[in-house]
Each structure stands twice: as structure tokens, then as C-alpha cells.
Motif scaffolding. Sequence first.
Motif, PDB file in Angstrom:
ATOM      1  N   UNK A  10     -11.838  -7.126   6.958  1.00  0.00           N
ATOM      2  CA  UNK A  10     -10.987  -6.611   8.037  1.00  0.00           C
ATOM      3  C   UNK A  10      -9.579  -6.555   7.066  1.00  0.00           C
ATOM      4  N   UNK A  11      -9.211  -7.447   6.390  1.00  0.00           N
ATOM      5  CA  UNK A  11      -8.008  -7.261   5.408  1.00  0.00           C
ATOM      6  C   UNK A  11      -8.101  -6.071   4.691  1.00  0.00           C
ATOM      7  N   UNK A  12      -8.997  -5.922   3.782  1.00  0.00           N
ATOM      8  CA  UNK A  12      -9.102  -4.663   2.998  1.00  0.00           C
ATOM      9  C   UNK A  12      -9.063  -3.445   3.688  1.00  0.00           C
ATOM     10  N   UNK A  13      -9.798  -3.416   4.831  1.00  0.00           N
ATOM     11  CA  UNK A  13      -9.546  -1.898   5.542  1.00  0.00           C
ATOM     12  C   UNK A  13      -8.116  -2.006   6.202  1.00  0.00           C
ATOM     13  N   UNK A  14      -7.413  -3.065   6.653  1.00  0.00           N
ATOM     14  CA  UNK A  14      -6.123  -3.112   7.313  1.00  0.00           C
ATOM     15  C   UNK A  14      -5.213  -2.676   6.001  1.00  0.00           C
ATOM     16  N   UNK A  15      -5.426  -3.170   4.572  1.00  0.00           N
ATOM     17  CA  UNK A  15      -4.506  -2.880   3.752  1.00  0.00           C
ATOM     18  C   UNK A  15      -4.711  -1.398   3.222  1.00  0.00           C
ATOM     19  N   UNK A  16      -5.879  -0.862   3.270  1.00  0.00           N
ATOM     20  CA  UNK A  16      -6.003   0.493   2.974  1.00  0.00           C
ATOM     21  C   UNK A  16      -5.426   1.235   4.014  1.00  0.00           C
ATOM     22  N   UNK A  17      -5.924   1.072   5.279  1.00  0.00           N
ATOM     23  CA  UNK A  17      -5.152   1.757   6.563  1.00  0.00           C
ATOM     24  C   UNK A  17      -3.557   1.936   6.417  1.00  0.00           C
ATOM     25  N   UNK A  21      -0.885   4.948   5.888  1.00  0.00           N
ATOM     26  CA  UNK A  21      -0.114   5.217   6.780  1.00  0.00           C
ATOM     27  C   UNK A  21       1.179   5.407   6.027  1.00  0.00           C
ATOM     28  N   UNK A  22       1.671   4.398   5.407  1.00  0.00           N
ATOM     29  CA  UNK A  22       2.942   4.416   4.625  1.00  0.00           C
ATOM     30  C   UNK A  22       2.996   5.717   3.681  1.00  0.00           C
ATOM     31  N   UNK A  23       2.103   5.877   3.058  1.00  0.00           N
ATOM     32  CA  UNK A  23       2.188   7.165   2.122  1.00  0.00           C
ATOM     33  C   UNK A  23       2.414   8.532   3.311  1.00  0.00           C
ATOM     34  N   UNK A  24       1.882   8.503   4.254  1.00  0.00           N
ATOM     35  CA  UNK A  24       2.001   9.624   5.124  1.00  0.00           C
ATOM     36  C   UNK A  24       3.633   9.609   5.784  1.00  0.00           C
ATOM     37  N   UNK A  25       3.966   8.248   6.019  1.00  0.00           N
ATOM     38  CA  UNK A  25       5.128   8.322   6.688  1.00  0.00           C
ATOM     39  C   UNK A  25       6.541   8.531   5.898  1.00  0.00           C
TER      40      UNK A  25
END
Length: 277
Positions: A10-17, A21-25
Motif C-alpha cells: 500500500x505504501x509503495x503504491x501510494x508513493x508511486x501514484x 501525480x506530482x509529475x503530471x501536475x
Amino acid sequence: MARSVSTRSKVLNTAVAGTLGFLMVFPILWILILSLKTEEDAIRAPLEVLFNSGWTFDSYGAVQARSDYFKHFFNSVIISVGSTFLGLMIAIPAAWAMAFVPGKRTKDVLMWMLSTKMLPPVGVLVPIYLIFRDTGLLDSRLGLTLVLMLINMPIIIWMLYTYFREIPGEILEAARMDGASLRSEILYVLTPMAVPGIASTVLLNIILAWNEAFWTLNLTAAKAAPLTAFIASYSSPEGLFYAKLSAASIMAIAPILILGWFSQKQLVRGLTFGAVK
């Protein structure tokens, strides 16, 4: 049985997401910051200048004083919405025919339509430009509406065909047995059942038409210029005006970002329509 997910996953998936998200924004955040700076600070660009110097809305006032933002805005609305709904009028019957009256060549036709999106637009620019010039459609909202409708038509038909295939054909057969005409079958039976798919198709194609730059820059001059031409006007031989260019970009993308934010649930629902049974 639901598959258990470890805390580490969960932590890994949240960090990747979060990273994605930051790179897109980040590009949007960057031009927002530049739009609130003076031209001198925007050109200097080091982070300490951008975040430690003052903030100003002067670029937005300068953009509105130089260009009629609302004229370009309404041109974008008319062209994007008009091309999408004009395309729907043609695509819904076409997708119905391919989904419920399939022939041996249906897949070939669909692939042929999709292959037209692979053609570089510049390859047909000259003949389309000459046609528009000779027919009086050059620099007109009607001309741009027709062009954007045609270039997005394959996507509209493909999406609607996918949604229509998920609707049981027995429902349409029952409507025919009750005496429904072809028009009534499409309007009052098929279309209401595919509302999520049609809504997502409408939203996606409005976004595509709103962001289209190649045709709008080459087929307009001033009268029918949408917001893409509005942004491009701030790249001139005199140089790049970073603060004003950023302000114009924010003013151009803000409406479509707001539309996407408020319609994201409908868009996701439509794009996943039929994926889970």
C-alpha cells in the motif's frame, strides 16, 4: 475471496501514484507561478527568485488588455462543443449499425477509421487549406467545427461501438417486437441505456477539440481563433514573454481543467462502462 494487500504494498503504491501525480501536475503549477511574476523574474527563473520575489497579477491584466480573451473563449466553446455534438449525430447511428448489424467487414472498417488518426495532419494541410479558401470557410467557426468533427470521428465511433456492444441485443429486439421504429429504437431505447458511455465520449472529445492546436493555428487568423491561437500569439519574433505567455496558458486551460474536475466521476464511470459485469 478478496486478496489481502500488505501495508508495504500500500505504501509503495501510494508513493508511486503520488510521484506520478506530482509529475503530471508540476508543469501546470510551474506556469501558474510564472504567471504571477514580473517578466524580469520569470526570465531569470531560479527557484529562489520565483519563490522569494513578489507576486503580481499584472500579466493577466496585460493579456486581457492586449487580446480579447472572452472572444477566444467563446470561439473555443462553440468549436469544441459544436464539433462533438455534430459528430455524435453521425457516430451514434454508425456505431449502432456496427454493433447490432455486424458484417464480415466491421472490424476492417473500424481499423480503417482508426488508421486515419495515424496520418500526420500536415500531410493533408494543403488540400484542406485550399478547399477552405475557395469555399469561404477559412477563418470561420463553421469550418473549424467541421474539421475537428471529422478528425475526432474515428474516436467517437470506436468509443460508442465499445459501449453499444455491452448492451444486450435482446432488449432492442423486444423493442422492435413492440413496434418501435429504427429511430425510436436508437433514441428511446439504445441512447438512454448508453448514457454513461455517451457522456464520457462527449467529455473526452470536447477536451480533444479544446486542445487542438495544429488545425486552429493553420485555418484561422483572427475572427474564429480559439484559445490555442490566443496562447500562440504570445510567442512572437520580438521574443518570448514568459509571464504573459504563462498567464495566457492558465487562462486557456482553466475552463477545461474545471470541467474535467467536476466531471471526473462521470468520465471514469463511462470509460469503465461494461468492464465489470
